[in-house]
Design an enzyme around this catalytic site. Structure first.
Site, PDB file in Angstrom:
ATOM      1  N   PHE A   1       6.793   1.958  -3.993  1.00  9.26           N
ATOM      2  CA  PHE A   1       8.174   2.147  -3.528  1.00  9.26           C
ATOM      3  C   PHE A   1       8.742   3.533  -3.860  1.00  9.26           C
ATOM      4  O   PHE A   1       9.757   3.933  -3.298  1.00  9.26           O
ATOM      5  CB  PHE A   1       9.124   1.063  -4.069  1.00  9.26           C
ATOM      6  CG  PHE A   1       8.855  -0.306  -3.512  1.00  9.26           C
ATOM      7  CD1 PHE A   1       9.165  -0.609  -2.188  1.00  9.26           C
ATOM      8  CD2 PHE A   1       8.277  -1.294  -4.297  1.00  9.26           C
ATOM      9  CE1 PHE A   1       8.911  -1.877  -1.669  1.00  9.26           C
ATOM     10  CE2 PHE A   1       8.011  -2.560  -3.785  1.00  9.26           C
ATOM     11  CZ  PHE A   1       8.338  -2.850  -2.455  1.00  9.26           C
TER      12      PHE A   1
ATOM     13  N   TYR B   1       2.864   4.803   0.763  1.00 12.88           N
ATOM     14  CA  TYR B   1       3.457   5.429   1.946  1.00 12.88           C
ATOM     15  C   TYR B   1       2.402   6.301   2.613  1.00 12.88           C
ATOM     16  O   TYR B   1       1.600   6.953   1.946  1.00 12.88           O
ATOM     17  CB  TYR B   1       4.654   6.295   1.551  1.00 12.88           C
ATOM     18  CG  TYR B   1       5.819   5.537   0.957  1.00 12.88           C
ATOM     19  CD1 TYR B   1       6.457   4.523   1.672  1.00 12.88           C
ATOM     20  CD2 TYR B   1       6.299   5.842  -0.313  1.00 12.88           C
ATOM     21  CE1 TYR B   1       7.544   3.838   1.135  1.00 12.88           C
ATOM     22  CE2 TYR B   1       7.395   5.166  -0.856  1.00 12.88           C
ATOM     23  CZ  TYR B   1       8.003   4.160  -0.126  1.00 12.88           C
ATOM     24  OH  TYR B   1       9.071   3.486  -0.658  1.00 12.88           O
TER      25      TYR B   1
ATOM     26  N   HIS C   1      11.151  -9.423   0.966  1.00 10.42           N
ATOM     27  CA  HIS C   1      10.821  -7.997   0.836  1.00 10.42           C
ATOM     28  C   HIS C   1      12.071  -7.163   1.107  1.00 10.42           C
ATOM     29  O   HIS C   1      12.907  -7.529   1.939  1.00 10.42           O
ATOM     30  CB  HIS C   1       9.721  -7.634   1.838  1.00 10.42           C
ATOM     31  CG  HIS C   1       9.077  -6.330   1.572  1.00 10.42           C
ATOM     32  ND1 HIS C   1       9.620  -5.133   1.995  1.00 10.42           N
ATOM     33  CD2 HIS C   1       7.938  -6.002   0.913  1.00 10.42           C
ATOM     34  CE1 HIS C   1       8.841  -4.133   1.614  1.00 10.42           C
ATOM     35  NE2 HIS C   1       7.807  -4.633   0.949  1.00 10.42           N
TER      36      HIS C   1
ATOM     37  N   ASP D   1       0.854  -1.194   0.000  1.00  9.15           N
ATOM     38  CA  ASP D   1       0.000   0.000   0.000  1.00  9.15           C
ATOM     39  C   ASP D   1       0.888   1.242   0.000  1.00  9.15           C
ATOM     40  O   ASP D   1       2.096   1.149   0.219  1.00  9.15           O
ATOM     41  CB  ASP D   1      -1.011  -0.007   1.150  1.00  9.15           C
ATOM     42  CG  ASP D   1      -0.404   0.246   2.515  1.00  9.15           C
ATOM     43  OD1 ASP D   1      -1.131   0.743   3.381  1.00  9.15           O
ATOM     44  OD2 ASP D   1       0.788  -0.065   2.739  1.00  9.15           O
TER      45      ASP D   1
END
Length: 224
Positions: free
Chosen positions: A79, A68, A188, A66
């Site tokens: 990202f 920031y 991740h 989701d």
């Protein structure tokens, strides 16, 4: 929600915008805004990934969870952060891997628009979030929409590279036809897990090797 989305996506996803879950997400956001809640990214950037990377141009998919949730960070590309915002820890690890893999110096900013313009589709599974509350919009209706987006790419295109980083992203592999696309999996890039297999995964060079093998222009991973 006024959906201003690039024409090739509008055509590819035309049946999705009339689905009840899409209307549910739109109503939820409208209601929260009426209550004075702050939603990220701003409305004009909710579909930025789609508008920057037309469906016809998609070569690579990077899936985030989701947006920031801090002020001024999110701009609709997973990202990525807006100009002038310091790269968050996960993005710093992405840049470290990029440097180790293909020798690109760590950039001074975290805006990934240059990737998106070349066909790297930077999709978050949730397209919005409440300020300061990660995952706050995970269940408002975005998941079935973005699942449909992934499946549409899989069904209607071929030789796309899917970069699935972390357990959440890897669960989406069931939506992808692995006989005509490449799925690359790793931990991740978060500092909590990057050393468990993200750092050293060489996904950037592997992506370009696959694209070139299939006669597709490789990605220039440098950020000017």
């Amino acid at each position: 929600m006024d959906v201003k989305i690039e024409a090739s996506w509008k055509s590819a996803l035309k049946t999705e915008f009339s689905q009840s879950y899409f209307g549910q997400a739109a109503l939820h956001i409208k209601t929260e805004k009426a209550q004075g809640k702050t939603i990220y990214p701003p409305g004009s950037l909710i579909f930025n990934a789609f508008n920057t990377t037309p469906f016809d141009k998609v070569k690579v998919v990077i899936l985030g969870q989701d947006p920031y949730h801090g002020a001024g960070q999110a701009h609709g590309l997973c990202f990525s952060v807006q100009p002038g915002v310091a790269p968050p820890p996960s993005l710093i690890n992405i840049f470290k891997e990029l440097q180790d893999d293909i020798g690109i110096p760590v950039p001074a900013h975290g805006n990934l628009t240059h990737w998106a313009e070349q066909g790297v589709f930077l999709l978050n599974a949730s397209l919005t979030v409440r300020a300061g509350e990660p995952m706050s919009h995970a269940k408002i209706g975005w998941a079935p929409f973005t699942d449909a987006v992934i499946k549409t790419i899989s069904d209607k295109k071929e030789h796309v590279v899917f970069l699935l980083w972390g357990k959440f992203a890897q669960e989406k592999s069931v939506l992808i036809n692995q006989s005509k696309h490449l799925i690359l999996r790793a931990a991740h890039p978060s500092p909590l897990s990057a050393h468990a297999g993200f750092l050293g995964c060489k996904h950037f060079s592997k992506t370009n090797e696959y694209l070139v093998k299939h006669g597709i222009d490789p990605i220039d991973w440098r950020l000017s």
